[in-house]
Structure formats: structure tokens, C-alpha cells
Enzyme design. Structure first.
Site, PDB file in Angstrom:
ATOM      1  N   ARG A 121       0.821  -1.232   0.000  1.00 24.01           N
ATOM      2  CA  ARG A 121       0.000   0.000   0.000  1.00 24.01           C
ATOM      3  C   ARG A 121       0.844   1.266   0.000  1.00 24.01           C
ATOM      4  O   ARG A 121       0.420   2.323   0.445  1.00 24.01           O
ATOM      5  CB  ARG A 121      -0.969   0.023   1.185  1.00 24.01           C
ATOM      6  N   LYS A 143       3.013  11.608 -11.398  1.00 26.13           N
ATOM      7  CA  LYS A 143       2.170  10.718 -12.200  1.00 26.13           C
ATOM      8  C   LYS A 143       2.952   9.431 -12.411  1.00 26.13           C
ATOM      9  O   LYS A 143       4.060   9.450 -12.951  1.00 26.13           O
ATOM     10  CB  LYS A 143       1.862  11.339 -13.557  1.00 26.13           C
ATOM     11  N   GLU A 185       9.945  18.899 -25.114  1.00 24.58           N
ATOM     12  CA  GLU A 185       9.210  19.283 -23.892  1.00 24.58           C
ATOM     13  C   GLU A 185       9.804  20.566 -23.306  1.00 24.58           C
ATOM     14  O   GLU A 185       9.091  21.372 -22.713  1.00 24.58           O
ATOM     15  CB  GLU A 185       9.264  18.163 -22.844  1.00 24.58           C
ATOM     16  N   LYS A 227       7.425  23.163 -13.921  1.00 24.08           N
ATOM     17  CA  LYS A 227       6.552  22.015 -13.655  1.00 24.08           C
ATOM     18  C   LYS A 227       6.152  21.992 -12.183  1.00 24.08           C
ATOM     19  O   LYS A 227       4.994  21.741 -11.846  1.00 24.08           O
ATOM     20  CB  LYS A 227       7.210  20.694 -14.073  1.00 24.08           C
ATOM     21  N   GLU A 237      -4.501  17.343 -11.692  1.00 22.71           N
ATOM     22  CA  GLU A 237      -5.034  17.759 -12.997  1.00 22.71           C
ATOM     23  C   GLU A 237      -6.546  17.956 -13.004  1.00 22.71           C
ATOM     24  O   GLU A 237      -7.271  17.346 -13.788  1.00 22.71           O
ATOM     25  CB  GLU A 237      -4.606  16.763 -14.081  1.00 22.71           C
ATOM     26  N   ARG A 241      -3.087  22.036 -14.600  1.00 21.91           N
ATOM     27  CA  ARG A 241      -2.052  21.071 -15.019  1.00 21.91           C
ATOM     28  C   ARG A 241      -2.221  20.655 -16.480  1.00 21.91           C
ATOM     29  O   ARG A 241      -1.264  20.228 -17.134  1.00 21.91           O
ATOM     30  CB  ARG A 241      -2.047  19.856 -14.076  1.00 21.91           C
ATOM     31  N   ASN A 245      -0.153  19.746 -21.451  1.00 24.23           N
ATOM     32  CA  ASN A 245      -0.498  18.920 -22.612  1.00 24.23           C
ATOM     33  C   ASN A 245      -0.469  19.694 -23.927  1.00 24.23           C
ATOM     34  O   ASN A 245      -0.955  19.198 -24.948  1.00 24.23           O
ATOM     35  CB  ASN A 245      -1.879  18.291 -22.435  1.00 24.23           C
ATOM     36  N   HIS A 248       0.035  17.939 -27.244  1.00 21.38           N
ATOM     37  CA  HIS A 248      -0.129  16.512 -26.985  1.00 21.38           C
ATOM     38  C   HIS A 248      -1.391  15.903 -27.595  1.00 21.38           C
ATOM     39  O   HIS A 248      -1.463  14.690 -27.769  1.00 21.38           O
ATOM     40  CB  HIS A 248      -0.081  16.228 -25.481  1.00 21.38           C
ATOM     41  N   HIS A 252      -0.191  12.758 -29.331  1.00 22.12           N
ATOM     42  CA  HIS A 252      -0.569  11.419 -28.877  1.00 22.12           C
ATOM     43  C   HIS A 252      -1.247  10.620 -29.984  1.00 22.12           C
ATOM     44  O   HIS A 252      -0.965   9.427 -30.165  1.00 22.12           O
ATOM     45  CB  HIS A 252      -1.523  11.512 -27.673  1.00 22.12           C
ATOM     46  N   HIS A 265       8.375  10.105 -28.522  1.00 20.79           N
ATOM     47  CA  HIS A 265       7.355  10.974 -27.941  1.00 20.79           C
ATOM     48  C   HIS A 265       7.608  12.457 -28.270  1.00 20.79           C
ATOM     49  O   HIS A 265       6.729  13.148 -28.786  1.00 20.79           O
ATOM     50  CB  HIS A 265       7.295  10.758 -26.426  1.00 20.79           C
TER      51      HIS A 265
HETATM   52  N1  LIG Z   1       4.854  10.591 -15.446  1.00 23.95           N
HETATM   53  C1  LIG Z   1       4.817  11.614 -16.260  1.00 23.95           C
HETATM   54  O1  LIG Z   1       4.427  12.722 -15.882  1.00 23.95           O
HETATM   55  C2  LIG Z   1       5.299  11.434 -17.661  1.00 23.95           C
HETATM   56  C3  LIG Z   1       5.503  12.554 -18.477  1.00 23.95           C
HETATM   57  C4  LIG Z   1       6.010  12.353 -19.750  1.00 23.95           C
HETATM   58  C5  LIG Z   1       6.314  11.067 -20.203  1.00 23.95           C
HETATM   59  N2  LIG Z   1       6.092  10.003 -19.374  1.00 23.95           N
HETATM   60  C6  LIG Z   1       6.418   8.637 -19.809  1.00 23.95           C
HETATM   61  O2  LIG Z   1       7.815   8.559 -20.003  1.00 23.95           O
HETATM   62  C7  LIG Z   1       8.099   7.515 -20.928  1.00 23.95           C
HETATM   63  C8  LIG Z   1       9.132   7.985 -21.903  1.00 23.95           C
HETATM   64  O3  LIG Z   1      10.297   8.310 -21.197  1.00 23.95           O
HETATM   65  P1  LIG Z   1      11.725   8.373 -21.909  1.00 23.95           P
HETATM   66  O4  LIG Z   1      11.615   9.173 -23.145  1.00 23.95           O
HETATM   67  O5  LIG Z   1      12.693   8.755 -20.871  1.00 23.95           O
HETATM   68  O6  LIG Z   1      11.909   6.861 -22.427  1.00 23.95           O
HETATM   69  P2  LIG Z   1      12.726   5.611 -21.863  1.00 23.95           P
HETATM   70  O7  LIG Z   1      12.667   5.491 -20.415  1.00 23.95           O
HETATM   71  O8  LIG Z   1      12.264   4.458 -22.676  1.00 23.95           O
HETATM   72  O9  LIG Z   1      14.233   5.951 -22.286  1.00 23.95           O
HETATM   73  C9  LIG Z   1      14.560   6.060 -23.650  1.00 23.95           C
HETATM   74  C10 LIG Z   1      15.703   5.112 -24.010  1.00 23.95           C
HETATM   75  O10 LIG Z   1      16.928   5.637 -23.511  1.00 23.95           O
HETATM   76  C11 LIG Z   1      17.604   4.670 -22.710  1.00 23.95           C
HETATM   77  N3  LIG Z   1      18.320   5.436 -21.692  1.00 23.95           N
HETATM   78  C12 LIG Z   1      17.806   6.063 -20.614  1.00 23.95           C
HETATM   79  N4  LIG Z   1      18.754   6.784 -20.010  1.00 23.95           N
HETATM   80  C13 LIG Z   1      19.885   6.607 -20.709  1.00 23.95           C
HETATM   81  C14 LIG Z   1      21.206   7.103 -20.566  1.00 23.95           C
HETATM   82  N5  LIG Z   1      21.526   7.988 -19.622  1.00 23.95           N
HETATM   83  N6  LIG Z   1      22.137   6.695 -21.447  1.00 23.95           N
HETATM   84  C15 LIG Z   1      21.807   5.840 -22.449  1.00 23.95           C
HETATM   85  N7  LIG Z   1      20.576   5.352 -22.636  1.00 23.95           N
HETATM   86  C16 LIG Z   1      19.634   5.738 -21.782  1.00 23.95           C
HETATM   87  C17 LIG Z   1      16.506   3.778 -22.219  1.00 23.95           C
HETATM   88  O11 LIG Z   1      17.002   2.521 -21.849  1.00 23.95           O
HETATM   89  C18 LIG Z   1      15.579   3.723 -23.421  1.00 23.95           C
HETATM   90  O12 LIG Z   1      16.070   2.811 -24.347  1.00 23.95           O
HETATM   91  C19 LIG Z   1       6.773   7.151 -21.577  1.00 23.95           C
HETATM   92  O13 LIG Z   1       6.345   5.912 -21.067  1.00 23.95           O
HETATM   93  C20 LIG Z   1       5.826   8.257 -21.137  1.00 23.95           C
HETATM   94  O14 LIG Z   1       4.507   7.811 -20.997  1.00 23.95           O
HETATM   95  C21 LIG Z   1       5.594  10.171 -18.131  1.00 23.95           C
HETATM   96 ZN   LIG Z   2       5.005  14.824 -23.256  1.00 22.87          ZN
END
Ligand SMILES: NC(=O)c1ccc[n+]([C@@H]2O[C@H](COP(=O)([O-])OP(=O)(O)OC[C@H]3O[C@@H](n4cnc5c(N)ncnc54)[C@H](O)[C@@H]3O)[C@@H](O)[C@H]2O)c1
Ligand SMILES: [Zn+2]
Length: 362
Positions: A121, A143, A185, A227, A237, A241, A245, A248, A252, A265
Site C-alpha cells: 500500500r 504521475k 518538452e 513544472k 489535474e 495542469r 499537454n 499533446h 498522442h 514521444h
Molecule cells: N509521469 C509523467 O508525468 C510522464 C511525463 C512524460 C512522459 N512520461 C512517460 O515517459 C516515458 C518515456 O520516457 P523516456 O523518453 O525517458 O523513455 P525511456 O525510459 O524508454 O528511455 C529512452 C531510451 O533511452 C535509454 N536510456 C535512458 N537513459 C539513458 C542514458 N543515460 N544513457 C543511455 N541510454 C539511456 C533507455 O534505456 C531507453 O532505451 C513514456 O512511457 C511516457 O509515458 C511520463
Molecule cells: Zn510529453
């Protein structure tokens, strides 16, 4: 080193931004009144690069840590991997006082945060974001979640971390395309909240693309501050918040119709922002000069600003948007900019106008 605070009453926390922060994680965690045992959750790319360093820092500070490494990639944000992490936590007898360290990009942050929110939990967790996108966006704000086969981020929880460590040195190993995706972003924050920052980005873009750590530190800190400000006012949100987007709605849909394969993304969001800027000119009073500045800055970041899709795919994109829950009576809700640095949310745009703008981008 820079620090930004996320003000959320009893759930407030600090974001630290600096170089070579991984070595200080253990020492810093000592100050957070956490238990003695923890699990580092990381992925198969990041674990081999930074897992040892983080583990060493934790044990030097007296923590007992175990590392769990999951496959890199979006498909890891699943029930299956979450259950695997839960099982690993139980197998290692992690308790209520134990904590989780999320070491990786947004995928790991979302997954490990969700696992932390649900194991026993809720156990404490800290974020160690290693992509630019995760440092400026996903690691801040609480999130967390996983994907279902029927859609992205459909299961999750608002669950804040206890601390965020943005180590700029980890960006050195990040592939160029991932770095640029994060810059999308970054540009967004200027558009939605801070015209002075936007103009600063116009100057800094070559240094950012060239990975100069001073410039990166400055912009990561500013994005986190924006942020933090937005999340501090609207954690779950219910209103404001939603401005995060910007770009987006189309972004998306574009990711979905190309099956999350063609665009990263940030790339999809770049095209989405160009479209949103053009709609803003038609609907919200943005000048075409301001819209052009946005497009130019995204281009300078090496991001796509045109739709490289066949006509058939553009039609699928429009159809996907029309079927979206957010659409009713042929009207889509958008975040639109009335000027640089200021946006409104919930703006109703006729689908016909969206179609027109999308065809301009082909
Ligand atoms: N929680 C939120 O508010 C929020 C906001 C935006 C996006 N997201 C989520 O984030 C995700 C995308 O995140 P991302 O773009 O970081 O993708 P990711 O975590 O898949 O990383 C991208 C790639 O880079 C590699 N990588 C990470 N750090 C590295 C480093 N320092 N050196 C070499 N390789 C590295 C990873 O292994 C992966 O292959 C999505 O699932 C999206 O939904 C969440
Ligand atoms: Zn985004």
C-alpha cells in the site's frame, strides 16, 4: 548544483540538478529518514552504465540495496513487469520502511513509481531520471503508471517521490535522438509559461544540442521549476495542469496511428506543437510571427515540424482523433496559446479546422 522545491505540503520534495550527483545519492537519502533497505529498479541499458555507481553510493551511506533490471523499452510499462518487481520486493523481504530507487528514463520512473505506490500500500521512492525527458518532465509531479493493451498510461496513481536527482552527467551516454526528443518538452515550457525562457532557449539551442552541461543545467532547472509551480497548484489535474499537454492532443494521436514506432514521444509532440501553434493563430489570437518562432526553435532542436505521412495515414490520424473520447459533436478540446508564454486549456476547435492545419503540415 541547483535545487528546486516542489511545494505540496507534507508531500513536498527537492529536485537536485547537477553533474556527478550519482555519487551523493546515498548521502542525500540519509537525510530523508528512509529505512535501511532499498531496491534499485533500472533497465537493461541504464543498469550496466550506472547501476554500480548508485549501488556503491547507497552502500557507502549504510544502505543495503539490491538491483532489479528490466528490459529497456515502453513494453516494460506493463502489469507483467510491475508484478515481477512486486515479486522481487517480496522475495527480498522489503518492508514498509524500505524504499525504491527509480534509475532510468520515463519508462522506469513511471513503472517503479507505480510499483512503489502499490507495494504494501505504498513505500517511499526516489527518482534518478537519466533521460532529458525524464529530468524535465516525467520524474517531477507524481504521475506514475503502466500501459494496458488497450492504451497508454491507463492504470496508475498520483504518487510523489521523496526526492529527485537529475544528474546531468548521465545525459552524456544518451543517444542524440533521445536528447532532441527531450528538447521538445523543454520548448513546450517556454511556450506555455515563460516567454523570457523561450527567448533564452533561442540563444542556448546550439549549446543544448551540443550537450554543454552549463546550458543543460540551466534549462533543466527552469523546466523543473515551471513544472513544480504548475503541479503545486494543481496536483491531480483538475484544471491548470492540463496546460502541460500543449501539443499533446495531436502528438498522442500521431504516436498511436504510427503504432509508437515511427516517432519518439518528443518528435510527435514537436509536430503536435506546430499544429497547435497554427490552430492558436486561428482561434486564440497568437500572431503568425510567434507561431513561426515556435516552429523555428523546434527545427533548431533538430525536431520534425512536418508530417511525413502518406495521405492515407493523415486520414487515419484524423479518424483516430474523431473517435477520441475528448471529441464530441465534431469539436476537439485543445490547449492553445494566446501569446508566447501564455496558454488556455479546454479550447474547442472544430475537427474541420484540425484537418485543414494537418494538411498544411504534410
Ligand atoms: N509521469 C509523467 O508525468 C510522464 C511525463 C512524460 C512522459 N512520461 C512517460 O515517459 C516515458 C518515456 O520516457 P523516456 O523518453 O525517458 O523513455 P525511456 O525510459 O524508454 O528511455 C529512452 C531510451 O533511452 C535509454 N536510456 C535512458 N537513459 C539513458 C542514458 N543515460 N544513457 C543511455 N541510454 C539511456 C533507455 O534505456 C531507453 O532505451 C513514456 O512511457 C511516457 O509515458 C511520463
Ligand atoms: Zn510529453
Amino acid at each position: 548544483m541547483r535545487e528546486v522545491k516542489v511545494e505540496l505540503g507534507g508531500r513536498s520534495y527537492q529536485i537536485q540538478i547537477g553533474s556527478e550527483l550519482l555519487d551523493s545519492i546515498g548521502r542525500q537519502c540519509k537525510k530523508l529518514s528512509l529505512g535501511r533497505r532499498c531496491m534499485v529498479i533500472t533497465d537493461s541499458n541504464v543498469g550496466p552504465l550506472y547501476g554500480e555507481k548508485v549501488g556503491a553510493s547507497l552502500s557507502a551511506a549504510g544502505f543495503e540495496s539490491v538491483q532489479v533490471t528490466v528490459r529497456a523499452g515502453e513494453q516494460t510499462k506493463s502489469w507483467r513487469t510491475a508484478a515481477y518487481c512486486h515479486d522481487q520486493l517480496a522475495a527480498h523481504r522489503m518492508e514498509r520502511g524500505s524504499f525504491i530507487v527509480a534509475l532510468g528514463g520515463g519508462v522506469i520512473g513511471d513503472l517503479a513509481g507505480f510499483v512503489a505506490a502499490t507495494y504494501l500500500r505504498g513505500v517511499a521512492f526516489v527518482q534518478v531520471p537519466t533521460t532529458l525527458l525524464a529530468q524535465v518532465d516525467s520524474s517531477v509531479g507524481g504521475k506514475t503508471g503502466i500501459n494496458l493493451t488497450s492504451g497508454k498510461n491507463l492504470v496508475g496513481a498520483f504518487y510523489q517521490p521523496r526526492h529527485v536527482f537529475c544528474d546531468l552527467s548521465t545525459l552524456d551516454s544518451l543517444p542524440d535522438r533521445e536528447l532532441r526528443s527531450g528538447l521538445s518538452e523543454v520548448v513546450k515550457y517556454g511556450i506555455i509559461y515563460d516567454d523570457v525562457f523561450f527567448r533564452r532557449l533561442e540563444k542556448l539551442m546550439p549549446a543544448l544540442v551540443g550537450r554543454q552541461s552549463k546550458a543543460l543545467g540551466e534549462i533543466v532547472a527552469r523546466c523543473c521549476a515551471i513544472k513544480a509551480d504548475v503541479v503545486g497548484q494543481d496536483e491531480t489535474e483538475t484544471g491548470l495542469r492540463a496546460i502541460l499537454n500543449f501539443g499533446h492532443t495531436i502528438g498522442h494521436a500521431l504516436e498511436a496511428v504510427t503504432h509508437y514506432k515511427k516517432y519518439l514521444h518528443g518528435e510527435a509532440i514537436s509536430i503536435g506543437q506546430v499544429a497547435a501553434a497554427r490552430l492558436s493563430c486561428l482561434q486564440a489570437g497568437l500572431t503568425s510571427a510567434e507561431a513561426r518562432s515556435m516552429e523555428t526553435l523546434l527545427e533548431k532542436a533538430g525536431l520534425p515540424v512536418h508530417l511525413t505521412l502518406k495521405k492515407q495515414q493523415v486520414e487515419s490520424l484524423i479518424q483516430a482523433m474523431s473517435l477520441d473520447k475528448k471529441v464530441s459533436d465534431g469539436v476537439v478540446k485543445f490547449v492553445l496559446a494566446s501569446r508566447l508564454g501564455q496558454v488556455q486549456w479546454g479550447c474547442k476547435v472544430p475537427m474541420e479546422q484540425v484537418r485543414e492545419v494537418l494538411y498544411q503540415l504534410v
